[in-house]
Design an enzyme around this catalytic site. Structure first.
Site, PDB file in Angstrom:
ATOM      1  N   GLU A   1       3.719   7.337 -45.050  1.00  0.00           N
ATOM      2  CA  GLU A   1       3.247   7.859 -43.762  1.00  0.00           C
ATOM      3  C   GLU A   1       1.903   7.235 -43.381  1.00  0.00           C
ATOM      4  O   GLU A   1       1.683   6.852 -42.231  1.00  0.00           O
ATOM      5  CB  GLU A   1       3.123   9.389 -43.801  1.00  0.00           C
ATOM      6  CG  GLU A   1       4.442  10.125 -43.980  1.00  0.00           C
ATOM      7  CD  GLU A   1       5.369  10.052 -42.765  1.00  0.00           C
ATOM      8  OE1 GLU A   1       5.023   9.410 -41.775  1.00  0.00           O
ATOM      9  OE2 GLU A   1       6.466  10.637 -42.852  1.00  0.00           O
TER      10      GLU A   1
ATOM     11  N   ASP B   1      16.557   4.950 -44.101  1.00  0.00           N
ATOM     12  CA  ASP B   1      16.552   4.299 -42.784  1.00  0.00           C
ATOM     13  C   ASP B   1      15.666   3.058 -42.675  1.00  0.00           C
ATOM     14  O   ASP B   1      16.130   1.948 -42.437  1.00  0.00           O
ATOM     15  CB  ASP B   1      16.187   5.310 -41.686  1.00  0.00           C
ATOM     16  CG  ASP B   1      14.943   6.152 -42.014  1.00  0.00           C
ATOM     17  OD1 ASP B   1      14.393   6.021 -43.115  1.00  0.00           O
ATOM     18  OD2 ASP B   1      14.511   6.938 -41.144  1.00  0.00           O
TER      19      ASP B   1
ATOM     20  N   GLU C   1      18.205  18.129 -36.186  1.00  0.00           N
ATOM     21  CA  GLU C   1      17.839  17.302 -37.345  1.00  0.00           C
ATOM     22  C   GLU C   1      19.084  16.858 -38.126  1.00  0.00           C
ATOM     23  O   GLU C   1      19.155  15.730 -38.592  1.00  0.00           O
ATOM     24  CB  GLU C   1      16.861  18.070 -38.240  1.00  0.00           C
ATOM     25  CG  GLU C   1      16.230  17.260 -39.345  1.00  0.00           C
ATOM     26  CD  GLU C   1      15.225  16.210 -38.857  1.00  0.00           C
ATOM     27  OE1 GLU C   1      15.076  15.990 -37.643  1.00  0.00           O
ATOM     28  OE2 GLU C   1      14.582  15.576 -39.724  1.00  0.00           O
TER      29      GLU C   1
ATOM     30  N   GLU D   1      13.989   8.310 -32.296  1.00  0.00           N
ATOM     31  CA  GLU D   1      15.020   7.325 -32.655  1.00  0.00           C
ATOM     32  C   GLU D   1      16.051   7.044 -31.561  1.00  0.00           C
ATOM     33  O   GLU D   1      16.426   5.890 -31.327  1.00  0.00           O
ATOM     34  CB  GLU D   1      15.730   7.739 -33.958  1.00  0.00           C
ATOM     35  CG  GLU D   1      14.914   7.510 -35.226  1.00  0.00           C
ATOM     36  CD  GLU D   1      13.790   8.522 -35.425  1.00  0.00           C
ATOM     37  OE1 GLU D   1      13.768   9.543 -34.708  1.00  0.00           O
ATOM     38  OE2 GLU D   1      12.931   8.283 -36.295  1.00  0.00           O
TER      39      GLU D   1
HETATM   40  C1  DMJ Z   1       8.431   8.095 -37.570  1.00  0.00           C
HETATM   41  O1  DMJ Z   1       7.302   8.352 -38.318  1.00  0.00           O
HETATM   42  C2  DMJ Z   1       9.011   6.761 -37.863  1.00  0.00           C
HETATM   43  O2  DMJ Z   1       9.865   6.388 -36.838  1.00  0.00           O
HETATM   44  C3  DMJ Z   1       9.742   6.728 -39.171  1.00  0.00           C
HETATM   45  O3  DMJ Z   1      10.358   5.509 -39.417  1.00  0.00           O
HETATM   46  C4  DMJ Z   1      10.774   7.818 -39.226  1.00  0.00           C
HETATM   47  N1  DMJ Z   1      10.235   9.091 -38.887  1.00  0.00           N
HETATM   48  C5  DMJ Z   1       9.371   9.223 -37.756  1.00  0.00           C
HETATM   49  C6  DMJ Z   1      10.044   9.563 -36.466  1.00  0.00           C
HETATM   50  O4  DMJ Z   1      11.132  10.349 -36.525  1.00  0.00           O
END
Ligand code: DMJ
Length: 657
Positions: free
Chosen positions: A225, A370, A474, A493
């Site tokens: 993060e 992902d 979610e 997304e």
């Molecule tokens: C963001 O912090 C980024 O896009 C990450 O890759 C996935 N999660 C969040 C958004 O949903």
């Protein structure tokens, strides 16, 4: 006696009902779509070359839906008998008889409401209106953050307060993984200000970050993060400030002395302890910014968290001329890659960094994996290292082989429309029947590699879910046609994929989708001081939290979708977005790496032996699409991205109609 009469009555009633259904619609007993749906996803996709097709044909034969038609086949009368002569109802896409029209909306020839709604032009005034709405959304969130929350990390938009780390409860990872007491939302929003052309606020914000933000904090944050939200943003803003062309307007900072780059360096150095004392090279998930890895640290990490650091760490290394950061990030990717299943080529979602054992054996496109795939490709686009592309191609091939279920073609053919499911990494067997909202990024990634048709198809599925709830839950259970996990934290997304698909196709359909998303965000999430997380996508109750990615990604992609004239779409420079939506120019200077020697030739050979190579043309596509935005649309092929009839199928699939 009475109960017997009751049972008999019920049986007769049911038979009568089936008789009516049979006569009118051709539906046999017990043919509810939701009952067949999971069955019909038990078969493998028949696609590709390299001998996999025959193996998969076999699988299809064994695991298919014997006697259980795919979800498009409820229309087939007597399908259980499987006779080729079995009479059929017209398949969707063919003009249907009157009863269908009444039952499912007008399926007769000519434009139906879907076509009318989505294939029409999108007037320029409406487009400008939507662009302004997106900008207004950002400004409202940003101004309120600055007024009520700064210098704290996040805005609580309902009570108009700031939010920082949860010091009282260190186990509150949902908060503490992200909030480091470093004005997160301001930092994360920097390049959105630039992209929206707001030079005065960008300059003000950069100075504020330089003068007030420090990483010398007793905060234990997640390495991933901190990297994508903070490090990535600092690097992106640094590149914007130092860009000699200044495409977004004057974003230069008087007397700028690479402060943001120094800050990025400082932060990355504080993250480095995560890469020490790990037997596999896979980093610890968390570090304390002052003291390093906490003594009670968890040895388990998710694949995406450990393996999606290469873009930011690689850029930092290349800008500083210090290989350390790229080296540790690359070592982590390789270590994870080497742990993939020999049989399927898939990776799991959680791994022990000391033993290398997979703790989470689920393989899918969403949470935990992902951005791992995303960064294999984006690292290649940025740095041009062939091995990154080779890994990506092999991963993509495994995804196609084991995760993609349903029919070959998107819009037509027998069987279910395609969907990517969650499977066991070793066996490829289905592990559950949900998809998560993070997976909605995948169509955007497919655009980058040129698999536009599949991207169009998958995107439609998520959009249908959005339409049903005005948000993406979610987790959505495709078997139950209902959400499994009900919150929506303003994630980007779906918007991201919508934007990239619009750039690839230039089809107004995606502008309609964007307008839909904008309007539901306004309707369901706007509160007194910003935009709030939806706690429950059905009753629309809210949580007092606005995550920083709402400003850095959701608003940015919405704005760019409608801002045709944006320098990102116009300039000769090619741009790429990080996984947090931070814009980076693709610069050939970033492709120079003087530290090749860190990876021995032998190791490379060993890696390459395992790769499945895609055709050359596919590699070229990657290079051509290295800009997210400058693709030349193939109007002929994508003039109508989805047959409206397909949209209706998907809507049914998620229980919308
Ligand atoms: C963001 O912090 C980024 O896009 C990450 O890759 C996935 N999660 C969040 C958004 O949903």
């Amino acid at each position: 006696m009475q109960w017997r009469a009751l049972v008999l009555g019920l049986v007769l009633l049911r038979l009568g009902l089936h008789g009516v259904l049979w006569l009118v619609f051709g539906l046999g007993p017990s043919m509810g779509f939701y009952q067949r749906f999971p069955l019909s996803f038990g078969f493998q996709r028949l696609r590709g070359s390299d001998g996999l097709a025959s193996a998969r044909s076999g699988a299809a034969g064994q695991q298919g839906t014997p006697g259980g038609p795919s979800w498009l086949q409820p229309l087939v009368v007597g399908a259980a008998a499987g006779g080729p002569q079995a009479p059929r109802r017209p398949s969707p896409g063919v003009c249907g008889p009157a009863p269908w029209g009444y039952a499912l909306g007008s399926w007769d020839c000519g434009p139906d409401e879907y076509e009318k709604r989505y294939s029409g032009a999108f007037p320029p005034q409406l487009r400008a209106q939507m662009r302004d709405l997106a900008r207004g959304m950002f400004v409202f969130g940003y101004d309120n953050y600055m007024a009520h929350a700064f210098p704290q990390d996040e805005l609580n938009p309902i009570h108009c307060r700031g939010r920082g780390p949860d010091r009282g409860d260190p186990s509150n990872l949902n908060i503490n993984d992200v909030l480091g007491n470093y004005s997160l939302t301001l930092v994360d929003a920097l390049d959105t200000l630039a992209i929206m052309g707001n030079s005065s606020e960008f300059q003000k914000a950069v100075k504020l970050v330089i003068n007030t933000v420090s990483f010398d904090k007793d905060s234990t944050v997640q390495v991933f993060e901190a990297t994508i939200r903070v490090l990535g943003s600092l690097l992106s803003a640094h590149r914007i400030i130092t860009d000699s062309k200044q495409p977004f307007g004057d974003m230069t900072i008087k007397d700028y002395d690479n402060e943001l780059l120094h800050m990025a360096h400082d932060l990355a150095v504080r993250l480095l302890p995560a890469f020490e004392n790990t037997k596999t090279g896979i980093p610890y998930p968390r570090v304390n910014l002052k003291t390093g890895v906490p003594p009670d640290s968890n040895n388990e990490t998710c694949t995406a968290g450990a393996g999606s650091l290469l873009v930011e760490f690689g850029i930092l290394s290349r800008l500083l001329g210090d290989s350390t950061f790229e080296w540790v990030a690359r070592r982590a990717v390789k270590a994870l890659w080497n742990l993939r299943s020999n049989d399927t080529g898939l990776l799991g979602n959680v791994v022990n960094i000391q033993t290398g054992h997979w703790v989470g054996k689920q393989s899918g496109l969403g949470a935990g994996l992902d951005s791992f795939y995303e960064y294999l490709l984006k690292s290649y686009i940025l740095f041009g290292e062939k091995e990154d592309l080779q890994m990506f191609n092999a991963a993509y091939q495994s995804i196609q082989n084991y995760l993609r279920r349903g029919r070959e073609a998107c819009n037509e053919g027998e069987g279910d429309p395609p969907l990517y499911v969650n499977v066991n990494m070793f066996s490829g067997q289905l592990m559950n029947t949900w998809i998560d909202s993070l997976q909605a990024f995948f169509p955007g990634l497919q655009v980058l590699i040129g698999d536009v048709e599949d991207a169009i198809c998958l995107h439609a599925f998520y959009y249908a879910i959005w339409k049903r709830y005005g948000a993406l839950p979610e987790r959505y259970n495709w078997q139950l046609q209902a959400p499994d996990v009900l919150f929506y934290p303003l994630r980007p997304e779906l918007v991201e994929s919508t934007y990239l698909l619009y750039q690839a196709t230039k089809n107004p359909f995606y502008l309609h989708v964007g307008m839909d998303i904008l309007q539901s965000l306004e309707k369901y999430t706007k509160v007194k001081c910003g935009y709030a997380t939806l706690h429950h996508v059905i009753d629309k109750s809210k949580e007092d939290r606005m995550e920083s990615f709402f400003l850095s990604e959701t608003c940015k992609y919405l704005y760019l979708l409608f801002d045709e004239e944006n320098p990102i779409h116009k300039s000769g420079t090619r741009y790429m977005f990080t996984t947090e939506g931070h814009v980076l120019s693709v610069d050939k200077r970033l492709r120079e790496s003087p530290w090749k020697e860190f990876f021995s030739e032998d190791e490379e050979q060993e890696q390459q032996g395992k790769f499945v190579h895609r055709p050359k043309s596919q590699e070229l596509k990657v290079i051509n699409s290295s800009s997210n935005c400058n693709r030349v649309p193939d109007e002929r092929r994508y003039s109508l991205p989805l047959k409206s009839i397909y949209m209706r199928q998907i809507d049914q699939m998620v229980g919308l109609v």
